[in-house]
Design a protein around this motif. Structure first.
Motif, mmCIF file in Angstrom:
data_model
loop_
_atom_site.group_PDB
_atom_site.id
_atom_site.type_symbol
_atom_site.label_atom_id
_atom_site.label_comp_id
_atom_site.label_asym_id
_atom_site.label_seq_id
_atom_site.Cartn_x
_atom_site.Cartn_y
_atom_site.Cartn_z
ATOM 1 N N ALA A 90 0.856 -1.191 0.000
ATOM 2 C CA ALA A 90 0.000 0.000 0.000
ATOM 3 C C ALA A 90 0.893 1.244 0.000
ATOM 4 C CB ALA A 90 -0.931 -0.027 1.200
ATOM 5 N N HIS A 91 0.405 2.326 0.540
ATOM 6 C CA HIS A 91 1.111 3.604 0.487
ATOM 7 C C HIS A 91 2.497 3.511 1.126
ATOM 8 C CE1 HIS A 91 1.825 7.870 0.410
ATOM 9 N NE2 HIS A 91 2.004 7.888 1.718
ATOM 10 N N VAL A 92 3.507 3.955 0.372
ATOM 11 C CA VAL A 92 4.873 4.054 0.881
ATOM 12 C C VAL A 92 5.273 5.516 0.810
ATOM 13 C CG1 VAL A 92 7.278 3.372 0.536
ATOM 14 C CG2 VAL A 92 5.450 1.702 0.169
ATOM 15 N N LYS A 93 5.703 6.061 1.936
ATOM 16 C CA LYS A 93 6.089 7.467 2.003
ATOM 17 C C LYS A 93 7.397 7.696 1.233
ATOM 18 C CE LYS A 93 5.739 9.513 5.993
ATOM 19 N NZ LYS A 93 4.867 10.650 5.870
ATOM 20 N N VAL A 95 -0.031 3.120 7.042
ATOM 21 C CA VAL A 95 -1.380 2.578 7.119
ATOM 22 C C VAL A 95 -2.170 3.457 8.081
ATOM 23 C CG1 VAL A 95 -0.780 0.968 8.982
ATOM 24 C CG2 VAL A 95 -2.739 0.474 7.531
ATOM 25 N N LYS A 96 -3.492 3.508 7.885
ATOM 26 C CA LYS A 96 -4.322 4.278 8.813
ATOM 27 C C LYS A 96 -4.809 3.362 9.936
ATOM 28 C CE LYS A 96 -5.733 8.196 6.197
ATOM 29 N NZ LYS A 96 -6.779 9.114 5.854
ATOM 30 N N VAL A 97 -4.670 3.841 11.147
ATOM 31 C CA VAL A 97 -5.148 3.142 12.341
ATOM 32 C C VAL A 97 -6.049 4.119 13.082
ATOM 33 C CG1 VAL A 97 -4.498 2.007 14.499
ATOM 34 C CG2 VAL A 97 -3.030 1.786 12.471
ATOM 35 N N ALA A 108 -0.094 5.807 10.440
ATOM 36 C CA ALA A 108 0.904 5.159 11.295
ATOM 37 C C ALA A 108 1.883 4.419 10.389
ATOM 38 C CB ALA A 108 0.230 4.185 12.249
ATOM 39 N N TYR A 109 3.113 4.295 10.855
ATOM 40 C CA TYR A 109 4.094 3.536 10.089
ATOM 41 C C TYR A 109 3.718 2.053 10.129
ATOM 42 C CZ TYR A 109 7.337 7.381 9.387
ATOM 43 O OH TYR A 109 7.929 8.550 8.976
ATOM 44 N N VAL A 117 3.150 -0.811 13.245
ATOM 45 C CA VAL A 117 1.869 -1.503 13.435
ATOM 46 C C VAL A 117 2.100 -3.015 13.402
ATOM 47 C CG1 VAL A 117 -0.426 -1.884 12.446
ATOM 48 C CG2 VAL A 117 0.531 0.431 12.522
ATOM 49 N N ALA A 118 2.913 -3.496 12.474
ATOM 50 C CA ALA A 118 3.205 -4.932 12.384
ATOM 51 C C ALA A 118 3.815 -5.433 13.685
ATOM 52 C CB ALA A 118 4.158 -5.202 11.224
ATOM 53 N N TYR A 119 4.758 -4.670 14.218
ATOM 54 C CA TYR A 119 5.396 -5.081 15.475
ATOM 55 C C TYR A 119 4.364 -5.135 16.598
ATOM 56 C CZ TYR A 119 8.597 -5.469 19.351
ATOM 57 O OH TYR A 119 9.229 -5.918 20.477
ATOM 58 N N GLU A 120 3.554 -4.095 16.711
ATOM 59 C CA GLU A 120 2.592 -4.032 17.809
ATOM 60 C C GLU A 120 1.489 -5.083 17.682
ATOM 61 O OE1 GLU A 120 1.556 0.146 17.910
ATOM 62 O OE2 GLU A 120 3.197 0.528 19.324
#
Length: 143
Positions: A24-27, A34-36, A41-42, A46-49
């Protein structure tokens, strides 16, 4: 309604080295986003959390694979900002790995001083610059 985990996994594809590439979106800085709860949010955070829990206070997530858009939790490690910088390839990381100054003098305990801003300096080079300034000061006064 899809859960955050479902939405997240729909934006992941297999990559090289066992990476999970963010599709998806890459800065512009290379990190996935990603939207949370309606806020950006990076993706790697998010993957780690989602898999490991909250990121400990004072730590950042380091990509062990060195690929910023990878979100594989096995490739992510919480470390201090200083360690993250030192592991990288930035100018600051290259300076931290230097063993000698630009003139070839060793950065060892006897020849190195650390300035208040954290930068290392060669004592022999600093002494040489001071001698040059003193000589120039004397020759200007006597001329």
């Amino acid at each position: 309604m899809r859960t955050l985990t479902d939405r997240f996994l729909a934006k992941v594809a297999p990559g090289p080295l066992g990476c999970w590439d963010w599709t998806a979106h890459v800065k512009p800085n290379g990190y996935g986003q990603v939207k949370v709860d309606g806020r950006p949010a990076y993706a790697h955070r998010v993957a780690y959390e989602l898999t490991r829990g909250p990121i400990p206070d004072g730590l950042v997530i380091d990509h062990l694979c060195r690929r910023r858009h990878c979100v594989n939790p096995d490739h992510l490690e919480p470390v201090t900002h200083r360690i993250n910088i030192r592991r990288g390839v930035s100018p600051a990381a290259r300076r931290a790995h230097q063993t000698h100054c630009a003139r070839g003098h060793a950065f060892d305990d006897a020849n190195t001083y650390t300035a208040p801003n954290g930068t290392r300096h060669c004592r022999r080079c600093a002494a040489g610059r001071a001698r040059t300034r003193r000589r120039r000061g004397v020759s200007r006064a006597s001329a």
